[in-house]
Motif scaffolding. Structure first.
Motif, PDB file in Angstrom:
ATOM      1  N   GLN A   1       0.847  -1.185   0.000  1.00 61.07           N
ATOM      2  CA  GLN A   1       0.000   0.000   0.000  1.00 61.07           C
ATOM      3  C   GLN A   1       0.884   1.238   0.000  1.00 61.07           C
ATOM      4  N   THR A   2       0.474   2.262  -0.715  1.00 61.34           N
ATOM      5  CA  THR A   2       1.234   3.509  -0.772  1.00 61.34           C
ATOM      6  C   THR A   2       0.278   4.665  -1.023  1.00 61.34           C
ATOM      7  N   GLN A   3       0.748   5.873  -0.724  1.00 53.60           N
ATOM      8  CA  GLN A   3      -0.026   7.086  -0.922  1.00 53.60           C
ATOM      9  C   GLN A   3       0.505   7.828  -2.145  1.00 53.60           C
ATOM     10  N   ILE A   4      -0.400   8.221  -3.027  1.00 54.91           N
ATOM     11  CA  ILE A   4      -0.020   8.960  -4.231  1.00 54.91           C
ATOM     12  C   ILE A   4      -0.974  10.127  -4.423  1.00 54.91           C
ATOM     13  N   GLN A   5      -0.615  11.009  -5.361  1.00 55.57           N
ATOM     14  CA  GLN A   5      -1.486  12.100  -5.775  1.00 55.57           C
ATOM     15  C   GLN A   5      -2.219  11.672  -7.048  1.00 55.57           C
ATOM     16  N   LEU A   6      -3.549  11.530  -6.945  1.00 55.20           N
ATOM     17  CA  LEU A   6      -4.371  11.076  -8.062  1.00 55.20           C
ATOM     18  C   LEU A   6      -5.042  12.275  -8.714  1.00 55.20           C
ATOM     19  N   VAL A   7      -4.931  12.371 -10.038  1.00 60.30           N
ATOM     20  CA  VAL A   7      -5.567  13.433 -10.814  1.00 60.30           C
ATOM     21  C   VAL A   7      -6.872  12.876 -11.379  1.00 60.30           C
ATOM     22  N   ASP A   8      -8.011  13.471 -10.966  1.00 59.92           N
ATOM     23  CA  ASP A   8      -9.305  12.958 -11.421  1.00 59.92           C
ATOM     24  C   ASP A   8      -9.651  13.533 -12.787  1.00 59.92           C
ATOM     25  N   GLY A   9     -10.857  13.251 -13.254  1.00 57.18           N
ATOM     26  CA  GLY A   9     -11.278  13.693 -14.579  1.00 57.18           C
ATOM     27  C   GLY A   9     -11.412  15.191 -14.719  1.00 57.18           C
ATOM     28  N   GLU A  10     -11.581  15.906 -13.595  1.00 61.05           N
ATOM     29  CA  GLU A  10     -11.692  17.356 -13.635  1.00 61.05           C
ATOM     30  C   GLU A  10     -10.345  18.052 -13.512  1.00 61.05           C
ATOM     31  N   GLY A  11      -9.262  17.285 -13.415  1.00 57.68           N
ATOM     32  CA  GLY A  11      -7.935  17.880 -13.294  1.00 57.68           C
ATOM     33  C   GLY A  11      -7.533  18.227 -11.882  1.00 57.68           C
TER      34      GLY A  11
END
Length: 451
Positions: free
Chosen positions: A167-177
């Motif tokens: 498991q790790t933590q990341i920065q996710l970019v959604d469909g709205e940016g």
């Protein structure tokens, strides 16, 4: 008197001429003195300029000599430095021995590891030896023992990370940016798994985005507990580390291909739908008529509401007529029933012939669009021409796909209608023959009684 007057005039003119010549001589002498004075001033200026140019030339010659001396000095220093550098390189080669090759191998592995840490999904977690790897890559001398130890630990850490589900933590970019922190699972060095499925990792920006299209039965982060427990036997994994998943997003669906057909493709599909509806309706109608005719053949004396029953009803109504009249009435009834049986088949045949013609129209339209794009943007980028070519090919395929089932349906329905018509004609001919036999028997009986 006249002679005296003329002599006076001549004397007066001679006096005026002498005065003008004197004035001209004085003026010429004055101009000559002024020109001589001007030439002396100009000559003095030229001599002054000559002195200045001579002084400037002497200074430039002096500077050239100084620069030449400096150049000779630098050339001698350069030769000395080259000799010294060659001597030091030879000394370094002798002192390092095989360590130079070791240093090259270490730097090569450090560069590969640095690229892996930057762009692979294993770089999504915390890396404790990244700085040591960067120092070895940028180093110009032999690495120290702490650096070699750090490289070894970094390789060990990378090998361990490539074989674990963590498991790790990341920065996710959604469909709205928008970016948000999300907990995801890292499947070794193959990919990141989130709530949407596989994620596309951008190592340069340290962010991830969801793929446009996920594989069938792809894993999600909520279902990985079963994988840890060993209850999942099969797991969809992309061994190319995202390349195949990106190609999966580029592969068009059936709806995408239909959209590529444009307006002409939609018209072909509408015609296909209309033709199939006509074929289904007429197929059901002919099947019902055949079943009713089979039942009617078992009870010919009781005409029903079916093609054969209506022909038999005409026979029952007109059997008192002559054979010729009865035959024409039965033929009329058969023709009426044939019209009903073949209803819609001509439209089905028309649609089957129209579909490939529309496909050809779409092909020509697509090629015209392609040539327009080539005229505007050239033919250097195939993606620019893909739209027109796709329309040309898709409409052709749709036209053929629409024509084949419609032609098949028309052939089957025409055969069924022809079969029913043969039954009606056969029964009609049988009834006419039976009526003719009855009339013949009646005539024979009448002649026998008369005899």
């Amino acid at each position: 008197m006249k002679r005296t007057f003329i002599a006076s005039l001549i004397a007066l003119a001679a006096t005026s001429f002498n005065l003008s010549a004197s004035e001209m001589t004085v003026n010429a002498q004055a101009d000559s003195k002024a020109q001589a004075q001007h030439n002396l001033v100009r000559e003095s200026g030229f001599k002054q300029t000559e002195k200045q140019l001579a002084t400037l030339k002497a200074e430039l010659v002096k500077q050239r000599q100084a620069l030449q001396a400096a150049n000779d000095k630098l050339a001698a220093q350069f030769s000395t430095n080259e000799d010294e550098l060659a001597r030091l390189e030879e000394s370094l080669r002798l002192e390092t021995g095989s360590l130079g090759e070791v240093f090259g191998v270490v730097r090569q592995n450090a560069k590969e590891l640095e690229s892996e840490l930057k762009y692979s999904v294993t770089g999504a977690g915390d890396q404790t030896h990244t700085q040591v790897v960067e120092e070895i890559v940028a180093a110009t001398k032999l690495p120290s023992m702490p650096q070699l130890t750090g490289l070894w630990k970094a390789l060990e850490e990378q090998i361990k990370a490539s074989g674990e589900l963590a498991q790790t933590q990341i920065q996710l970019v959604d469909g709205e940016g928008k970016q948000r922190a999300e907990s995801v699972a890292r499947l070794g060095s193959f990919g990141l798994i989130g709530e949407q499925g596989y994620l596309n990792w951008n190592g340069a920006k340290q962010t991830a985005t969801a793929y446009q299209k996920q594989p069938e039965q792809g894993p999600v982060v909520t279902g990985l507990d079963e994988l840890r427990s060993g209850s999942i036997q099969n797991l969809v994994v992309d061994p190319s580390r995202g390349v195949m998943l990106e190609q999966l997003a580029l592969s068009p669906t059936l709806m995408d291909r239909l959209q590529a057909g444009g307006v002409v493709g939609k018209i072909i599909l509408v015609l296909l739908l209309i033709g199939l509806i006509i074929a289904v309706v007429r197929g059901v109608s002919l099947s019902i008529a055949r079943q009713k005719i089979r039942r009617q053949l078992k009870t010919p004396t009781q005409p029903g509401d079916n093609p054969l029953g209506r022909v038999l009803a005409v026979y029952s109504k007109e059997k008192k007529q002559s054979v010729e009249a009865l035959e024409l009435r039965l033929l009329e009834a058969v023709v009426d029933e044939q019209t009903g049986l073949e209803k819609g088949l001509s439209m089905l045949k028309l649609l089957a012939a129209l579909a490939p013609m529309l496909g050809l129209l779409g092909t020509v339209t697509g090629m015209i669009e392609t040539f327009q794009v080539i005229t505007q943007f050239g033919n250097g980028d195939p993606k620019v021409m893909a739209g027109g070519i796709s329309m040309a090919l898709v409409t052709t395929v749709l036209g053929l796909i629409a024509a084949m089932p419609l032609l098949l349906a028309h052939n089957i329905l025409s055969s069924q209608a022809e079969s029913i018509r043969h039954i009606l004609e056969k029964q009609g001919i049988g009834l006419v023959a039976e009526q003719a036999e009855k009339e013949m028997d009646a005539k024979v009986t009448t002649l026998g009684n008369a005899a």
